[in-house]
Design a protein around this motif. Sequence first.
Motif, short mmCIF file in Angstrom:
data_model
loop_
_atom_site.label_atom_id
_atom_site.label_comp_id
_atom_site.label_asym_id
_atom_site.label_seq_id
_atom_site.Cartn_x
_atom_site.Cartn_y
_atom_site.Cartn_z
N LEU A 7 22.31 63.57 18.91
CA LEU A 7 23.36 64.29 19.63
C LEU A 7 24.04 65.32 18.74
CD1 LEU A 7 24.97 61.17 21.28
CD2 LEU A 7 23.73 62.98 22.48
N THR A 8 24.29 66.48 19.33
CA THR A 8 25.04 67.53 18.66
C THR A 8 26.16 67.96 19.59
OG1 THR A 8 23.04 68.31 17.54
CG2 THR A 8 24.92 69.83 17.62
N LEU A 9 27.35 68.07 19.05
CA LEU A 9 28.50 68.55 19.80
C LEU A 9 28.87 69.91 19.23
CD1 LEU A 9 30.69 68.06 21.94
CD2 LEU A 9 32.06 67.01 20.11
N ILE A 10 28.85 70.93 20.08
CA ILE A 10 29.19 72.28 19.66
C ILE A 10 30.62 72.55 20.12
CG2 ILE A 10 28.58 74.72 19.80
CD1 ILE A 10 25.71 73.78 20.46
N THR A 11 31.48 72.93 19.16
CA THR A 11 32.92 73.01 19.41
C THR A 11 33.52 74.26 18.78
OG1 THR A 11 33.48 71.83 17.38
CG2 THR A 11 33.11 70.49 19.35
N LEU A 55 32.38 75.92 25.90
CA LEU A 55 32.60 74.82 24.97
C LEU A 55 33.48 73.73 25.55
CD1 LEU A 55 33.09 76.87 21.74
CD2 LEU A 55 31.05 75.66 22.48
N PRO A 56 33.26 72.52 25.14
CA PRO A 56 32.23 72.04 24.23
C PRO A 56 30.88 71.92 24.94
CG PRO A 56 33.50 70.19 25.03
CD PRO A 56 34.14 71.44 25.59
N VAL A 57 29.83 71.90 24.13
CA VAL A 57 28.47 71.73 24.63
C VAL A 57 27.86 70.53 23.91
CG1 VAL A 57 26.16 72.75 24.77
CG2 VAL A 57 28.17 74.19 25.10
N VAL A 58 27.17 69.68 24.68
CA VAL A 58 26.45 68.54 24.11
C VAL A 58 24.96 68.83 24.17
CG1 VAL A 58 25.89 66.08 24.38
CG2 VAL A 58 28.22 66.89 24.82
N LEU A 59 24.31 68.69 23.02
CA LEU A 59 22.86 68.79 22.95
C LEU A 59 22.31 67.39 22.72
CD1 LEU A 59 22.43 71.82 20.50
CD2 LEU A 59 22.66 71.88 22.99
N LEU A 60 21.26 67.06 23.44
CA LEU A 60 20.55 65.80 23.25
C LEU A 60 19.14 66.16 22.82
CD1 LEU A 60 20.06 62.76 23.44
CD2 LEU A 60 19.71 63.04 25.90
N ARG A 69 32.61 69.07 29.96
CA ARG A 69 32.92 67.63 30.01
C ARG A 69 31.67 66.82 29.69
NH1 ARG A 69 38.41 67.51 30.45
NH2 ARG A 69 39.12 68.82 32.13
N VAL A 70 31.87 65.71 28.99
CA VAL A 70 30.75 64.81 28.68
C VAL A 70 30.60 63.85 29.85
CG1 VAL A 70 29.86 63.04 27.13
CG2 VAL A 70 31.17 64.98 26.20
N GLU A 71 29.44 63.85 30.48
CA GLU A 71 29.15 62.90 31.55
C GLU A 71 28.64 61.63 30.88
OE1 GLU A 71 26.92 64.57 34.94
OE2 GLU A 71 27.06 66.47 33.82
N GLU A 72 29.58 60.73 30.57
CA GLU A 72 29.26 59.56 29.76
C GLU A 72 28.18 58.68 30.37
OE1 GLU A 72 32.59 57.53 27.78
OE2 GLU A 72 33.82 59.21 28.51
N ASP A 73 28.26 58.38 31.65
CA ASP A 73 27.26 57.52 32.28
C ASP A 73 25.86 58.15 32.21
OD1 ASP A 73 29.16 55.61 32.91
OD2 ASP A 73 29.47 56.36 34.94
N ARG A 74 25.78 59.43 32.50
CA ARG A 74 24.50 60.12 32.45
C ARG A 74 23.96 60.16 31.02
NH1 ARG A 74 24.37 66.05 32.36
NH2 ARG A 74 22.23 66.57 32.01
N LEU A 75 24.84 60.44 30.06
CA LEU A 75 24.41 60.49 28.66
C LEU A 75 23.93 59.12 28.18
CD1 LEU A 75 24.02 62.15 26.13
CD2 LEU A 75 26.45 61.79 25.60
N ARG A 77 22.66 56.77 30.02
CA ARG A 77 21.36 56.54 30.68
C ARG A 77 20.25 57.32 29.96
NH1 ARG A 77 22.20 58.83 35.52
NH2 ARG A 77 21.20 60.71 34.81
N ASP A 78 20.52 58.58 29.65
CA ASP A 78 19.50 59.41 29.02
C ASP A 78 19.18 58.96 27.59
OD1 ASP A 78 19.36 60.78 31.38
OD2 ASP A 78 20.49 62.53 30.66
N LEU A 79 20.15 58.42 26.90
CA LEU A 79 19.92 57.90 25.55
C LEU A 79 19.16 56.59 25.53
CD1 LEU A 79 23.35 58.71 23.90
CD2 LEU A 79 21.13 59.53 23.11
N THR A 80 19.30 55.79 26.58
CA THR A 80 18.70 54.46 26.59
C THR A 80 17.44 54.35 27.43
OG1 THR A 80 20.18 53.77 28.39
CG2 THR A 80 20.92 53.33 26.14
N THR A 81 17.08 55.39 28.16
CA THR A 81 15.85 55.39 28.95
C THR A 81 14.69 55.83 28.07
OG1 THR A 81 17.08 55.92 30.96
CG2 THR A 81 14.70 56.34 31.00
N PRO A 82 13.64 55.03 28.00
CA PRO A 82 12.48 55.43 27.17
C PRO A 82 11.89 56.75 27.66
CG PRO A 82 12.28 53.14 27.88
CD PRO A 82 13.45 53.74 28.63
N GLN A 83 11.54 57.60 26.69
CA GLN A 83 10.91 58.89 27.01
C GLN A 83 9.43 58.68 27.25
OE1 GLN A 83 12.92 61.72 27.23
NE2 GLN A 83 14.46 60.12 27.01
N LEU A 84 8.92 59.28 28.31
CA LEU A 84 7.48 59.17 28.61
C LEU A 84 6.68 60.26 27.96
CD1 LEU A 84 7.75 58.31 32.39
CD2 LEU A 84 7.48 56.75 30.47
#
Length: 84
Positions: A7-11, A55-60, A69-75, A77-84
């Motif tokens: 994760l990168t937070l651009i501020t 700003l701010p921007v979140v990069l994954l 705004r950081v969409e915490e639930d979506r983030l 989910r995206d961090l914990t879902t295995p990438q195919l």
Amino acid sequence: MATDARLTLITRPDCHLCEEARAALGRVVAVTGDRWIEWDVTEDLELERDYGDRLPVVLLDGKEHGYWRVEEDRLLRDLTTPQL
């Protein structure tokens, strides 16, 4: 810049939404164990041109995940879902 942070937070300084984003990322990584880094647009002209008004921007994994705004639930989910 090489890093193992997914994760990168651009501020920018004195940005109230950036403060909220820092807190949100703190909550997310407390659950996932991931790391995050922060880049300040005032230290990089290219970042300022690319993201200055959104700003701010979140990069994954180097890709834009969201801005303002950081969409915490979506983030989470995206961090914990295995990438195919």
